[in-house]
Design an enzyme around this catalytic site. Sequence first.
Site, short mmCIF file in Angstrom:
data_model
loop_
_atom_site.label_atom_id
_atom_site.label_comp_id
_atom_site.label_asym_id
_atom_site.label_seq_id
_atom_site.Cartn_x
_atom_site.Cartn_y
_atom_site.Cartn_z
N LYS A 193 28.61 -9.84 85.19
CA LYS A 193 30.08 -9.73 85.23
C LYS A 193 30.70 -10.39 84.01
O LYS A 193 30.74 -11.61 83.91
CB LYS A 193 30.66 -10.38 86.50
CG LYS A 193 32.13 -9.93 86.69
CD LYS A 193 32.95 -10.83 87.56
CE LYS A 193 33.50 -12.03 86.85
NZ LYS A 193 34.46 -11.71 85.74
N GLU A 225 39.31 -30.71 77.60
CA GLU A 225 38.89 -29.61 76.73
C GLU A 225 40.11 -28.72 76.46
O GLU A 225 40.65 -28.12 77.39
CB GLU A 225 37.78 -28.80 77.40
CG GLU A 225 37.28 -27.66 76.52
CD GLU A 225 36.12 -26.89 77.13
OE1 GLU A 225 36.23 -26.43 78.28
OE2 GLU A 225 35.09 -26.74 76.45
P1 NAI Z 1 36.77 -19.55 83.80
O1 NAI Z 1 35.72 -20.58 83.91
O2 NAI Z 1 37.76 -19.43 84.92
O3 NAI Z 1 36.09 -18.10 83.61
C1 NAI Z 1 34.79 -17.86 83.14
C2 NAI Z 1 34.15 -16.75 83.96
O4 NAI Z 1 34.08 -17.13 85.32
C3 NAI Z 1 34.92 -15.42 83.94
O5 NAI Z 1 33.98 -14.36 83.94
C4 NAI Z 1 35.65 -15.44 85.26
O6 NAI Z 1 35.95 -14.16 85.74
C5 NAI Z 1 34.67 -16.14 86.16
N1 NAI Z 1 35.24 -16.81 87.35
C6 NAI Z 1 36.45 -17.43 87.44
N2 NAI Z 1 36.63 -17.92 88.67
C7 NAI Z 1 35.52 -17.63 89.39
C8 NAI Z 1 35.10 -17.88 90.74
N3 NAI Z 1 35.87 -18.54 91.60
N4 NAI Z 1 33.89 -17.43 91.13
C9 NAI Z 1 33.08 -16.78 90.27
N5 NAI Z 1 33.42 -16.50 89.00
C10 NAI Z 1 34.63 -16.93 88.55
O7 NAI Z 1 37.54 -19.80 82.43
P2 NAI Z 1 38.99 -19.26 82.00
O8 NAI Z 1 39.91 -19.31 83.17
O9 NAI Z 1 38.83 -17.97 81.34
O10 NAI Z 1 39.42 -20.35 80.93
C11 NAI Z 1 40.00 -21.60 81.33
C12 NAI Z 1 39.48 -22.73 80.50
O11 NAI Z 1 38.09 -22.87 80.72
C13 NAI Z 1 39.58 -22.56 79.01
O12 NAI Z 1 40.83 -22.96 78.53
C14 NAI Z 1 38.49 -23.45 78.51
O13 NAI Z 1 38.92 -24.79 78.44
C15 NAI Z 1 37.44 -23.34 79.56
N6 NAI Z 1 36.37 -22.40 79.17
C16 NAI Z 1 35.23 -22.93 78.68
C17 NAI Z 1 34.21 -22.11 78.26
C18 NAI Z 1 32.97 -22.69 77.71
O14 NAI Z 1 32.11 -21.98 77.19
N7 NAI Z 1 32.78 -23.98 77.81
C19 NAI Z 1 34.33 -20.65 78.29
C20 NAI Z 1 35.56 -20.18 78.86
C21 NAI Z 1 36.54 -21.05 79.27
#
Ligand code: NAI
Length: 504
Positions: free
Chosen positions: A201, A408
Amino acid sequence: MNDIATISYVQPAYSPAAAKALARKPQLFINNQWVDSSHGALIEVEDPSTGRIVSHVVDASPADVDRAVAAARAAFDDGRWSGLPPMARERIINRLADLLEAHADEFAELEAIDNGKPKAMAGAVDIPGAISQLRFMAGWASKVAGETTAPYAMPAGTVFSYTVKEPVGVCGQIVPWNFPLLMATLKIAPALAAGCTLVLKPAEQTSITALRLADLVVEAGFPAGVVNVITGLGHISGDRLVKHPDVDKIAFTGSTEIGKVINRNATETMKRVTLELGGKSPVVILSDVDVAQVAAGAAGAIFFNSGQVCVAGSRLFAHKSVFDSVLEGMAATAPFWAPRPALDPAAHMGPLVSKEQHDRVMGYIAAGKRDGASVVMGGDAPATDGGYYVNPTILANVNPQMSVVREEIFGPVVVAQRFDDLDEVAKMANDTCFGLGAGIWTRDVSAMHKLAAKIKSGTVWGNCHAIIDTALPFGGYKQSGLGREQGRAGVEAYLETKTVIIQM
Ligand code: NAI
Ligand code: MG
């Protein structure tokens, strides 16, 4: 500076190949077929360089997820993939790498359009990185092995005992938007080498290259149901995947906040879980460095990919004797890193991925200013009509209580602090709940090793930053994650160990 004043924020036209990929009907990839969703919900695909809607993808329903999991389950249980000779699995994974290579330019452009990263960066980093993940892991298909071990408490010859490595089973793989294709291949490659089947996904903001990859999955010759791709929202389809009783393992890269939710939810069915989460990685600059060179390196450590990097060097610690000159050197890179549209050949940095991320980053900058930080460079967004640009930003006069220092930001924002001695800076560097990466810049070999030993993080870089190689394990200490990806550890994370003991 003239340079910056004359930037055009007009995104160049898309190529016919990219336009065709964006015009595809929103569908899901299940059992090697493109299928309609059980409901009509769609997600808009936006070009962050302009803010315009350029396509739509399916917002998968829980029923869609169930169909994809059923396909992966059947493909795993009848052994159509794990039962192939390792040589055949290796060849098919390598064929996928070949196809990716043949379409590299199209993938780089699609990534640039969908994520906002400069096409040249995608072409130099993301796409070759994705190909490497597949090629390196393909070889593990034939190298995975258990061992013969004699028991400790039994006389020799009374039992024959050995271990076997078996694939974990059906994997749910959830990836973020910062390196969409690279993260997708980083997830699927070790799972496929191990003999697992999977449901991938991609992030709702950046699904296009994962869908295009699915086209190539058929062409590469994977049996039906081995690789399935569903697009959708995290809290709906992602959540269903995490809770699904027929999924054996979840691999996730994303925020620490959601990583914790996923780990909790996966526990109910005791799924295997690997998590690659957030960071607040320190960059430590000692007094003996070539300041001009190191300042450019420190700027690259935070501004590459608009700072949307889990290992971004977002906390700078420079020795007090070089602090001012390092910041001066970093500020001099402003024209190089000035954001431009992703398809502008002059771009080194693009916009942020979304309005949400743009507002989040600007919110942090505002909070930093309110808390008393001073702006050394940037601190604002260029005036454009559309697009999610933020100027590269350096904040100084910060203290460890400020949110810009603790959290972050995931944008082109670095906070700079000065230090006096090694013990002090090690303590400052470790004063965080994260532990993903750290950079140390010095020519003093013994100081380098002393600091590398003191810093609590999954990776330590010396005189470089963010070098990530598929042969080398990658993962986090503390709240930056669970388990390791890449290298031998990466494929081990997709294997169970079975112990067989036979009485003679
Ligand atoms: P997120 O962690 O919510 O999303 C990442 C992935 O997880 C996406 O594919 C999303 O659809 C999925 N996801 C979200 N909620 C879920 C759930 N309850 N169950 C299963 N899958 C779920 O990150 P988001 O909202 O895009 O970004 C928010 C913050 O997260 C960013 O500002 C950044 O600080 C951090 N982030 C960090 C990353 C890293 O590589 N360390 C990558 C992306 C975001
Ligand atoms: Mg989220």
